[in-house]
Design an enzyme around this catalytic site. Structure first.
Site, PDB file in Angstrom:
ATOM      1  CD  GLU A 162       5.378  32.428 -12.091  1.00 41.44           C
ATOM      2  OE1 GLU A 162       4.675  32.994 -13.264  1.00 41.44           O
ATOM      3  OE2 GLU A 162       6.388  32.050 -12.147  1.00 41.44           O
TER       4      GLU A 162
HETATM    5 ZN   LIG Z   1       8.641  33.111 -15.982  1.00 38.04          ZN
END
Ligand SMILES: [Zn+2]
Length: 706
Positions: free
Chosen positions: A652
């Protein structure tokens, strides 16, 4: 001088916290939060402090659009949610507090947080007197420190044996080499109703800590531990003249297609462009219109074919036949659908909204579909129209036809004889920075193969696959129509959920559509609701987008490593990525050897990310998905790992940034100002290059079997 002043301030803060803990009471030292308001229909990404866990559970059950894992901070649950002003008002009435408008819909110019409430000191009542209960035992699970941008941070996780007592307070005290000390409270973290550990977000410290100790309100004390340097791994230095910085703007799928074609031409000896086998729907939608007034009585009429297939602009109307005793009838001529309403003997119109919808839906192979607008059932059908059907799509540069998703294959020997590495991005449409990461990575490999001996050698040893945009249709919609679009562009909804007012909620969450640990297998973190942000689709692999990823991996069994690139939040994760709610049973844990490989490789890659601009992915956000983020039923990394035996990670990108002025970590959002997205592309591309080195080193001791 500056550092010293901060240290004084810190010491004061520690005393303040201690004071608040000793004298809990209303309003203790907590500055009032500024009001964060949205217009009722405005949509925004908002960091919200939830009233309690039950509120979170209701949100998850209702398919709320959660941007990342709710965090426990200052003893309260913090979640990032995409919601409307109306939904926010409802949440607030139920006790939630908006903390930060991370990003508003369509506010291209102001995409950073506008405001942030000052930290509220915890004022929990009922603090137990020390020694009033049985003494617990404390154990450090993590004790780390690092330095970034001239600022030292510490982070710790501690487990108490009094795991069933929700009121245990744990405090960590640190000491530096020159004798300075300070402390910070930890907060209880539960997931799926089960105690995990106590932890806190990274805390600033005046210098390198040499000792942590933990104490609890039950009187427990840990042994002192020596915190470790995190991640304590550095990539090989980039040689003079190493080429980077190939991205100078956000890239739409049209831009990405052009970039892929250019790379294919420019580096013929090193690149194959692969057309993946499953074409997507394309940037297309059915054309629709309200026949009647949605606030009074209306029927939603839509074309069965897509708007661009000759249906945009088709007109629909109802007419009064002007004669008594006429039946309800329909005629389609010259691109006008005319519905002649039924009349009684006195010539009065008698058709209802339901009659009209049934008539439109009746013919076999019908050209049109209709549903009665919510609240309009059984009402007299008005004489109205003509209205024009329209697909509502705003993007003019996007070809309206099925889209061919493409992959780059990069390496000197693209014959399956070398270990394969797969990097893929933008499963989620709104994560605009993610294709920048994978394209910067691809360009670094290709450009430096000409000028840098180490890169040239690396491309002799590995076979790299890159899918820059897995979900181009959703991405086109995110760029041109609704910037918070997460899912793909299909519409599997039926009935009232097809109402155009839900147009920004349709689609399948591509990263919940895979086959292992899926919703269909009973795992947590996906929805059967076609309007939910994490809708799993009609079946496992129902979507071409997810089939493309798996088909590519299956067609190239030399692929042993994969990275699924998402944003935002600054996480680095690996399987298991899902659990069943009952008992929180995860997918099988990797073996000790594999866990060691995952963590050791992760530290190398976190170190490579930090080498670019100092961004350190926190130890608390480095680990198995199910432990550090949330359960994500049917995600791609789990299928790659459990079914195909690939070491499959997730990034992320877009780590929280430390705000020195407020002493808070701030979220960056899905579409930060380009300077930030550019920084994310640079640092995570560096991480992907290190992943390739990890794969090369793995292959040296585990030769590819053909
Ligand atoms: Zn995502």
């Amino acid at each position: 001088m500056f550092v010293r002043r901060r240290w004084t301030a810190l010491a004061t803060t520690s005393i303040l916290i201690a004071a608040v803990l000793s004298h809990p009471g209303p309003g203790a030292a907590a500055p009032a939060a500024p009001a964060l308001t949205l217009a009722p229909t405005e949509t925004a990404l908002v960091r919200v402090q939830l009233a309690d866990r039950a509120q979170l559970d209701r949100l998850v059950a209702g398919g709320a659009d959660l941007a990342n894992r709710p965090r426990s901070r200052d003893g309260r649950l913090i979640a990032d949610l995409v919601l409307t002003g109306r939904q926010l008002t409802d949440l607030t009435r139920q006790g939630a507090t908006a903390l930060q408008v991370v990003q508003r819909a369509d506010d291209g110019t102001r995409r950073i947080a506008e405001s942030r409430r000052a930290a509220q000191e915890r004022t929990r009542a009922g603090l137990r007197a020390s020694g009033a209960a049985a003494v617990d035992t404390l154990q450090f699970l993590q004790a780390y420190w690092w330095t970034t941008g001239g600022r030292t941070f510490v982070q710790a996780q501690v487990a108490t044996t009094a795991s069933d007592d929700p009121d245990v307070e744990i405090t960590v005290t640190w000491r530096t080499a020159d004798g300075a000390t300070g402390s910070f409270p930890l907060y209880r973290f539960e997931d799926s109703g089960e105690y995990q550990y106590h932890y806190a977000l990274p805390q600033p410290a005046p210098g390198r800590p040499v000792q942590f100790t933990a104490t609890s309100s039950l009187g427990g004390t840990s042994r002192p531990v020596t915190p470790s340097l995190w991640p304590n791994a550095s990539p090989p230095p980039q040689p003079a003249g190493y080429q980077k910085d190939f991205i100078d703007a956000y890239l739409t799928p049209v831009d990405i297609k052009a970039r892929i074609a250019r790379l294919g031409r420019q580096y013929r000896d090193l690149v194959d462009v692969i057309d993946l086998p499953n074409k997507t729907q394309g940037y297309r939608r059915n054309a629709a219109a309200y026949l009647g007034d949605p606030a009074a009585a209306a029927v939603v009429v839509e074309s069965v074919r897509f708007g661009d297939q000759g249906m945009n602009g088709v007109q629909v109307r109802t007419v009064d036949p002007g004669r008594p005793s006429r039946p309800l009838s329909m005629r389609y001529r010259d691109r006008v659908l005319t519905i002649s309403l039924a009349t009684d003997r006195a010539g009065k119109v008698t058709s209802t909204t339901d009659d009209v919808a049934a008539l439109i839906n009746a013919p076999r192979g019908a050209r049109f579909r209709a549903t009665v607008e919510e609240g309009s059932a059984g009402l007299p059908m008005p004489v109205t129209g003509p209205v024009r059907l329209d697909d509502g799509l705003q993007g003019t540069e996007v070809p309206a036809r099925p889209w061919t998703v493409q992959a780059l294959r990069i390496g000197k020997h693209r014959d399956g004889s070398r270990i394969g590495v797969l990097a893929y991005s933008q499963e989620h449409a709104r994560e605009w920075a993610t294709p920048l990461v994978t394209l910067e990575f691809a360009e670094r490999l290709l450009a430096n193969a000409r000028t840098d001996a180490a890169t040239r050698k690396l491309l002799e040893q590995v076979d790299v696959f890159v899918i820059p945009t897995v979900n181009p249709d959703g991405a086109n919609y995110s760029f041109h129509d609704y910037n918070f679009q997460r899912k793909n562009l299909v519409n599997h909804c039926a009935g009232e959920a097809r109402d155009p007012k839900y147009r920004n909620m349709w689609g399948v969450d591509v990263n919940r559509n895979y086959t292992v640990g899926s919703l269909f297998d009973g795992y947590v973190g996906a929805s059967t609701n076609c309007l939910a942000g994490n809708y799993a689709g009609t079946a496992e692999l129902s979507e071409p987008e997810s089939r493309n990823v798996i088909d590519l991996a299956k067609a190239h069994p030399n692929i042993k490593f994969a990275m699924n690139v998402h944003s935002y939040g600054g996480y680095f994760m690996w399987p298991p990525g899902a659990y069943k709610a009952d008992g929180r049973v995860t997918l099988p844990r990797p073996s000790i050897d594999e866990s060691t490989l995952f963590l050791a490789s992760a530290r190398r890659i976190v170190g490579a990310i930090a080498a670019e601009r100092g961004t350190v992915t926190w130890p608390s956000q480095t680990g198995p998905v199910a432990d550090v983020l949330y359960s994500a039923a049917g995600n791609s990394a789990d299928q790659l790992y459990y079914e195909l035996g690939i070491f499959a990670w997730d990034f992320e990108v877009g780590n929280d940034r430390w705000n020195e002025a407020t002493g808070q970590w701030e979220g960056v959002g899905f579409q930060p100002p380009f300077d930030e997205a550019h920084g994310e592309a640079q640092e995570y591309a560096g991480g992907l290059v290190e992943l390739v080195r990890v794969a090369r080193d793995y292959a040296a001791s585990n030769p590819v079997r053909r």
